[in-house]
Design a protein around this motif. Structure first.
Motif, PDB file in Angstrom:
ATOM      1  N   GLY A 146     -35.176  25.353 -21.978  1.00 39.87           N
ATOM      2  CA  GLY A 146     -34.950  24.318 -20.965  1.00 39.87           C
ATOM      3  C   GLY A 146     -33.461  24.107 -20.717  1.00 39.87           C
ATOM      4  O   GLY A 146     -33.006  24.011 -19.570  1.00 39.87           O
ATOM      5  N   ARG A 147     -32.693  24.085 -21.788  1.00 34.48           N
ATOM      6  CA  ARG A 147     -31.238  23.904 -21.636  1.00 34.48           C
ATOM      7  C   ARG A 147     -30.604  25.129 -20.977  1.00 34.48           C
ATOM      8  O   ARG A 147     -29.660  25.016 -20.199  1.00 34.48           O
ATOM      9  N   ILE A 148     -31.145  26.304 -21.294  1.00 35.04           N
ATOM     10  CA  ILE A 148     -30.644  27.527 -20.642  1.00 35.04           C
ATOM     11  C   ILE A 148     -30.913  27.436 -19.135  1.00 35.04           C
ATOM     12  O   ILE A 148     -30.028  27.702 -18.310  1.00 35.04           O
ATOM     13  N   ALA A 149     -32.139  27.017 -18.779  1.00 34.71           N
ATOM     14  CA  ALA A 149     -32.512  26.924 -17.356  1.00 34.71           C
ATOM     15  C   ALA A 149     -31.602  25.909 -16.629  1.00 34.71           C
ATOM     16  O   ALA A 149     -31.221  26.138 -15.474  1.00 34.71           O
ATOM     17  N   GLU A 150     -31.256  24.826 -17.305  1.00 39.88           N
ATOM     18  CA  GLU A 150     -30.326  23.856 -16.687  1.00 39.88           C
ATOM     19  C   GLU A 150     -28.955  24.498 -16.487  1.00 39.88           C
ATOM     20  O   GLU A 150     -28.338  24.362 -15.436  1.00 39.88           O
ATOM     21  N   SER A 151     -28.480  25.230 -17.516  1.00 37.09           N
ATOM     22  CA  SER A 151     -27.117  25.787 -17.458  1.00 37.09           C
ATOM     23  C   SER A 151     -26.976  26.874 -16.399  1.00 37.09           C
ATOM     24  O   SER A 151     -25.925  26.982 -15.758  1.00 37.09           O
ATOM     25  N   VAL A 152     -28.005  27.715 -16.212  1.00 34.26           N
ATOM     26  CA  VAL A 152     -27.868  28.807 -15.234  1.00 34.26           C
ATOM     27  C   VAL A 152     -27.955  28.276 -13.798  1.00 34.26           C
ATOM     28  O   VAL A 152     -27.528  28.943 -12.851  1.00 34.26           O
ATOM     29  N   GLY A 153     -28.497  27.073 -13.647  1.00 40.31           N
ATOM     30  CA  GLY A 153     -28.557  26.447 -12.320  1.00 40.31           C
ATOM     31  C   GLY A 153     -29.506  27.153 -11.369  1.00 40.31           C
ATOM     32  O   GLY A 153     -30.251  28.051 -11.765  1.00 40.31           O
ATOM     33  N   GLU A 154     -29.423  26.736 -10.099  1.00 38.40           N
ATOM     34  CA  GLU A 154     -30.362  27.295  -9.109  1.00 38.40           C
ATOM     35  C   GLU A 154     -30.067  28.747  -8.785  1.00 38.40           C
ATOM     36  O   GLU A 154     -30.933  29.482  -8.308  1.00 38.40           O
TER      37      GLU A 154
END
Ligand code: SAM
Length: 250
Positions: free
Chosen positions: A86-94
């Protein structure tokens, strides 16, 4: 709790197999993949609580050391309940993408629910399977995370898995690992843990390994390394890069 960081560290011997008599060999992991899947399926609904108490602090540290940027493509192997993914998905952004592979369909469902709730599934792809063979293209990832997962692979599988990770990492890509460490020998906690692993290998399935040395043996270059303790058990958090230079013949 001791912490140090080294750059470009190394020992020069194959510590994963305890060769040259300089380091004790790591223990085998005798349970099958099917048993591993069943075990993680059975604990998937409450694993989040366990990991929050025991390992999460170290998983977060490994993730922070990877310094994931917007737009990157990042894989987590053995994502468990999906906290780091989840944190990875937030960091890579859209503009980026997060990928996860885990052998447990139970863990995958917990993670899917977590990421749907956080509205992050549109930039995430989950796959259920054995990471020994990665279903991804060559040079696909900027970074790969493995937190308390490499030490679940049996001894002959560790170099093969690290080779697979190298294949899917782009040249210069980063690999971050948090894991139980065998590096500092013979503490009481370490011996107790290894005794439990030998006695109940299906349940105490991971065992301490030589994290950094396994990476060096597989041809990675260490960028940072920290040694810590988790309830008296040694841990290593290592970030290494895929130093492969690809030569294109014209
Ligand atoms: C000890 S848990 C760690 C989970 C998570 N990384 C964390 O730090 O909370 C190990 C995870 O690896 C997964 N796993 C075990 N063997 C695997 C394999 N051969 N391939 C892919 N995933 C595996 C398990 O299902 C489990 O989710």
């Amino acid at each position: 709790m001791s912490i140090f960081i080294t750059f470009e560290g190394g020992y020069g011997n194959k510590m994963t197999e305890g060769s040259e008599g300089r380091a004790p060999a790591i223990l085998p992991v005798p349970r099958t993949k099917e048993e591993a899947k069943r075990f993680y399926d059975s604990i998937s609904r409450f694993y989040d609580y366990l990991t929050a108490v025991f390992e999460r602090k170290y998983s977060k540290m490994a993730l922070e050391r990877l310094v994931i940027k917007e737009g990157e493509t990042v894989l987590e192997i053995g994502f468990g309940t999906g906290y780091c993914l989840g944190r990875i998905a937030e960091s890579v952004g859209e503009t980026g993408k997060a990928y996860g592979i885990d052998i447990s369909s139970g863990m995958l469902e917990v993670t899917r629910r977590r990421l749907e709730k956080a509205k992050l599934m549109d930039r995430t792809e989950l796959y259920c399977g054995d990471a020994a063979s990665l279903p991804y293209d060559d040079n696909m990832f900027d970074a790969v995370l493995m937190s308390f997962t490499l030490e679940l692979f049996d001894t002959p599988e560790i170099p093969k898995l690290l080779k697979e990770v190298k294949r899917v990492l782009r040249p210069g890509g980063r690999l971050g690992i948090a894991g139980l460490s065998r590096e500092d020998g013979q503490s009481v906690m370490l011996r107790l843990y290894e005794w439990a692993h030998k006695k109940w290998p299906r349940y105490v399935d991971c065992r301490p390994i030589y994290v950094e040395q396994s990476l060096i043996d597989a041809g990675y270059e260490t960028r940072s390394k920290e040694k810590l303790k988790l309830f008296g058990l040694p841990e290593e958090i290592v970030v290494a890069v895929n130093a492969n230079v690809h030569i294109h013949h014209l």
